[in-house]
Write a protein that holds these residues in place. Structure first.
Motif, PDB file in Angstrom:
ATOM      1  N   HIS A 184       7.475  -1.869   8.830  1.00 18.72           N
ATOM      2  CA  HIS A 184       6.980  -3.247   8.758  1.00 18.72           C
ATOM      3  C   HIS A 184       6.412  -3.509   7.367  1.00 18.72           C
ATOM      4  O   HIS A 184       6.280  -2.598   6.547  1.00 18.72           O
ATOM      5  CB  HIS A 184       5.987  -3.538   9.894  1.00 18.72           C
TER       6      HIS A 184
ATOM      7  N   ALA B  35      -2.566  -3.153  -0.922  1.00 15.71           N
ATOM      8  CA  ALA B  35      -2.735  -4.310  -0.060  1.00 15.71           C
ATOM      9  C   ALA B  35      -2.860  -3.875   1.394  1.00 15.71           C
ATOM     10  O   ALA B  35      -1.996  -3.173   1.900  1.00 15.71           O
ATOM     11  CB  ALA B  35      -1.541  -5.244  -0.234  1.00 15.71           C
ATOM     12  N   LYS B  36      -3.929  -4.307   2.037  1.00 17.69           N
ATOM     13  CA  LYS B  36      -4.011  -4.084   3.474  1.00 17.69           C
ATOM     14  C   LYS B  36      -3.539  -5.357   4.158  1.00 17.69           C
ATOM     15  O   LYS B  36      -4.116  -6.419   3.996  1.00 17.69           O
ATOM     16  CB  LYS B  36      -5.443  -3.736   3.887  1.00 17.69           C
ATOM     17  N   ILE B  37      -2.459  -5.218   4.891  1.00 16.67           N
ATOM     18  CA  ILE B  37      -1.843  -6.383   5.502  1.00 16.67           C
ATOM     19  C   ILE B  37      -2.325  -6.498   6.948  1.00 16.67           C
ATOM     20  O   ILE B  37      -2.384  -5.496   7.665  1.00 16.67           O
ATOM     21  CB  ILE B  37      -0.306  -6.235   5.468  1.00 16.67           C
TER      22      ILE B  37
ATOM     23  N   LYS C 263      -5.332  -4.890  11.581  1.00 13.54           N
ATOM     24  CA  LYS C 263      -4.260  -4.362  10.746  1.00 13.54           C
ATOM     25  C   LYS C 263      -2.890  -4.679  11.352  1.00 13.54           C
ATOM     26  O   LYS C 263      -2.715  -4.569  12.560  1.00 13.54           O
ATOM     27  CB  LYS C 263      -4.487  -2.842  10.702  1.00 13.54           C
ATOM     28  N   MET C 264      -1.934  -5.067  10.527  1.00 10.04           N
ATOM     29  CA  MET C 264      -0.558  -5.160  11.016  1.00 10.04           C
ATOM     30  C   MET C 264      -0.107  -3.739  11.338  1.00 10.04           C
ATOM     31  O   MET C 264      -0.199  -2.860  10.480  1.00 10.04           O
ATOM     32  CB  MET C 264       0.371  -5.778   9.972  1.00 10.04           C
ATOM     33  N   SER C 265       0.308  -3.516  12.571  1.00  4.17           N
ATOM     34  CA  SER C 265       0.636  -2.150  12.990  1.00  4.17           C
ATOM     35  C   SER C 265       1.764  -2.187  13.999  1.00  4.17           C
ATOM     36  O   SER C 265       1.891  -3.162  14.755  1.00  4.17           O
ATOM     37  CB  SER C 265      -0.594  -1.497  13.621  1.00  4.17           C
ATOM     38  N   LYS C 266       2.575  -1.112  14.020  1.00  3.35           N
ATOM     39  CA  LYS C 266       3.655  -1.079  15.013  1.00  3.35           C
ATOM     40  C   LYS C 266       3.077  -1.123  16.424  1.00  3.35           C
ATOM     41  O   LYS C 266       3.774  -1.490  17.356  1.00  3.35           O
ATOM     42  CB  LYS C 266       4.557   0.145  14.826  1.00  3.35           C
TER      43      LYS C 266
ATOM     44  N   ILE D 194       6.288  10.044   6.231  1.00  2.63           N
ATOM     45  CA  ILE D 194       6.122   8.904   7.148  1.00  2.63           C
ATOM     46  C   ILE D 194       6.861   9.203   8.439  1.00  2.63           C
ATOM     47  O   ILE D 194       7.935   9.816   8.435  1.00  2.63           O
ATOM     48  CB  ILE D 194       6.580   7.571   6.505  1.00  2.63           C
TER      49      ILE D 194
ATOM     50  N   GLY E  60       1.504  -1.296   1.833  1.00  2.00           N
ATOM     51  CA  GLY E  60       0.403  -0.331   1.795  1.00  2.00           C
ATOM     52  C   GLY E  60       0.832   1.055   1.340  1.00  2.00           C
ATOM     53  O   GLY E  60       0.011   1.833   0.875  1.00  2.00           O
ATOM     54  N   ALA E  61       2.105   1.388   1.492  1.00  2.00           N
ATOM     55  CA  ALA E  61       2.518   2.761   1.200  1.00  2.00           C
ATOM     56  C   ALA E  61       3.853   2.852   0.455  1.00  2.00           C
ATOM     57  O   ALA E  61       3.935   3.404  -0.632  1.00  2.00           O
ATOM     58  CB  ALA E  61       2.588   3.566   2.503  1.00  2.00           C
TER      59      ALA E  61
ATOM     60  N   GLY F  92       3.515  -4.114   6.356  1.00  2.00           N
ATOM     61  CA  GLY F  92       2.297  -3.348   6.050  1.00  2.00           C
ATOM     62  C   GLY F  92       2.640  -1.963   5.517  1.00  2.00           C
ATOM     63  O   GLY F  92       2.052  -1.501   4.541  1.00  2.00           O
ATOM     64  N   ASN F  93       3.615  -1.308   6.145  1.00  2.00           N
ATOM     65  CA  ASN F  93       4.070   0.007   5.653  1.00  2.00           C
ATOM     66  C   ASN F  93       4.552  -0.108   4.217  1.00  2.00           C
ATOM     67  O   ASN F  93       4.262   0.736   3.379  1.00  2.00           O
ATOM     68  CB  ASN F  93       5.224   0.560   6.497  1.00  2.00           C
TER      69      ASN F  93
ATOM     70  N   ASP G 240      -7.353   6.136   6.464  1.00  2.00           N
ATOM     71  CA  ASP G 240      -7.107   6.801   7.747  1.00  2.00           C
ATOM     72  C   ASP G 240      -6.662   8.258   7.595  1.00  2.00           C
ATOM     73  O   ASP G 240      -6.720   9.029   8.547  1.00  2.00           O
ATOM     74  CB  ASP G 240      -6.082   6.005   8.577  1.00  2.00           C
TER      75      ASP G 240
END
Ligand code: ADP
Ligand code: NA
Length: 330
Positions: free
Chosen positions: A18, A186-188, A197-200, A10, A24-25, A20-21, A151
């Motif tokens: 966050h 889970a895709k947040i 998508k929740m993303s930085k 990562i 999701g991961a 989502g990270n 992705d």
């Protein structure tokens, strides 16, 4: 029998991971320790492909590692390290670059997307060869499995192709890694833009829940999350993406089924759901923040953990690189 190996990395490209990270991961990273021999890497070499500030990068790498330990990565069971401390990564990447076709690399859609955003003349060669470094990351550890989201599928495909190509050109050297598909990943989505998508790189900080932010701020973001104008709490990702996202987060952090939650909120309003979820999330992040700060407050100990991780990583990466060098005639 030996456990299968898993590798994942990562980027330290934000001040905090966050939600989502995590959902999701990173929670899967923690879970995989139970079944796999895990190698996890803070990929700072990847983080310099699109411009960076050295001081900020150094701090972010440390905070990333501290958060990973705080989330439950156990240095006794897993190998967690910082990529730049293991020189075998760029060494193998060079070799793999020499068996990658220029056209093949040019077809990577993530490069096309990212370089388009930056203006393709201004994007770096490093951004272009990024998937080759990623292949080296994986192949050095003879990883059997790589957890991947949609992705990253094309990049893992390249890693598999390069492993097979090297093996057939020079003799069997690398394990061909398989995608590890995580069930119910889970895709947040963004709290302010619940179809994105929740993303930085989200357009508004109000849409992102950072693990390290002030819990009061998190609670406020959840209370202000965008929802539809209806009243009924049901799970409908298409018709009610905002509510569906809140239910997804709630379910993932509490372990309660979405159906159970929907039943429990029958007859209640969006405000009730948001209030309770705010509590669930803040209770979740509080101990993570405390443990993260614990690691950051003792820099010598954190350095020691990371040095030990790099040493364990090199004990595997070194022999792999030497085998590859030997086969290609070095
Ligand atoms: P970002 O999207 O913020 O740039 P990254 O691309 O660095 O995050 O993603 C790091 C990891 O977190 C990847 O495995 C990615 O699939 C996962 N991830 C990122 N955002 C989300 C999200 N909103 N929902 C689920 N997983 C996510
Ligand atoms: Na991203």
């Amino acid at each position: 029998p030996a456990r299968p190996r898993v590798f994942s990395g990562i980027q330290p490209t934000a001040d905090s991971f966050h939600l989502g990270n995590y959902l999701g991961a990173l929670r899967h990273w923690v879970a995989l320790q139970e079944t796999h021999e895990a190698f996890y890497c803070v990929v700072d070499l990847h983080a310099i492909t699109a411009g960076h500030d050295p001081k900020v990068l150094r701090q972010r790498s440390r905070v990333a590692a501290a958060q990973l330990f705080a989330l439950g990565l156990d240095p006794e069971r897993s190998t967690l390290f910082v990529q730049s401390q293991v020189p075998e990564h760029p060494q193998l990447a060079w070799v793999l670059g020499c068996i990658t076709g220029f056209g093949e690399a040019s077809r990577m859609t993530q490069f096309k997307d990212k370089s388009q955003k930056q203006g393709s003349d201004r994007s770096s060669v490093g951004l272009f060869t990024y998937p080759i470094l990623q292949a080296a990351d994986i192949l050095l550890y003879q990883a059997d499995a790589v957890p991947v989201g949609e992705d990253q599928r094309q990049h893992l495909e390249l890693s598999r192709d390069l492993a097979q190509r090297f093996n057939s050109l020079f003799g069997k050297t690398f394990t061909v890694p398989a995608p590890h598909i995580v069930k119910d990943t889970a895709k947040i989505t963004d709290l302010q833009e619940p179809t994105a998508k929740m993303s930085k790189s989200s357009s508004s900080p109000a849409g992102i829940i950072d693990l390290l932010e002030e819990p009061a701020r998190t609670a406020k973001k959840i209370r202000s999350a965008v929802t539809d104008t209806g009243r009924e709490i049901v799970f409908d990702a298409e018709g009610k993406p905002g509510i569906a996202n809140l239910l997804t987060i709630y379910s993932a952090l509490s372990g309660r089924d979405i159906d159970d939650l929907v039943a429990a909120y029958a007859g209640k309003g969006y405000g009730d759901l948001k209030k309770d979820l705010a509590e669930v999330v803040t209770e979740f992040v509080r101990p993570i923040q405390e443990r993260t700060n614990g690691y950051l407050d003792d820099p010598a100990q954190l350095d020691k953990l990371l040095a030990a991780g790099a040493e364990k990583a090199r004990a595997v990466a070194g022999p792999t690189l030497r085998a590859a060098y030997e086969r290609i005639g070095f």
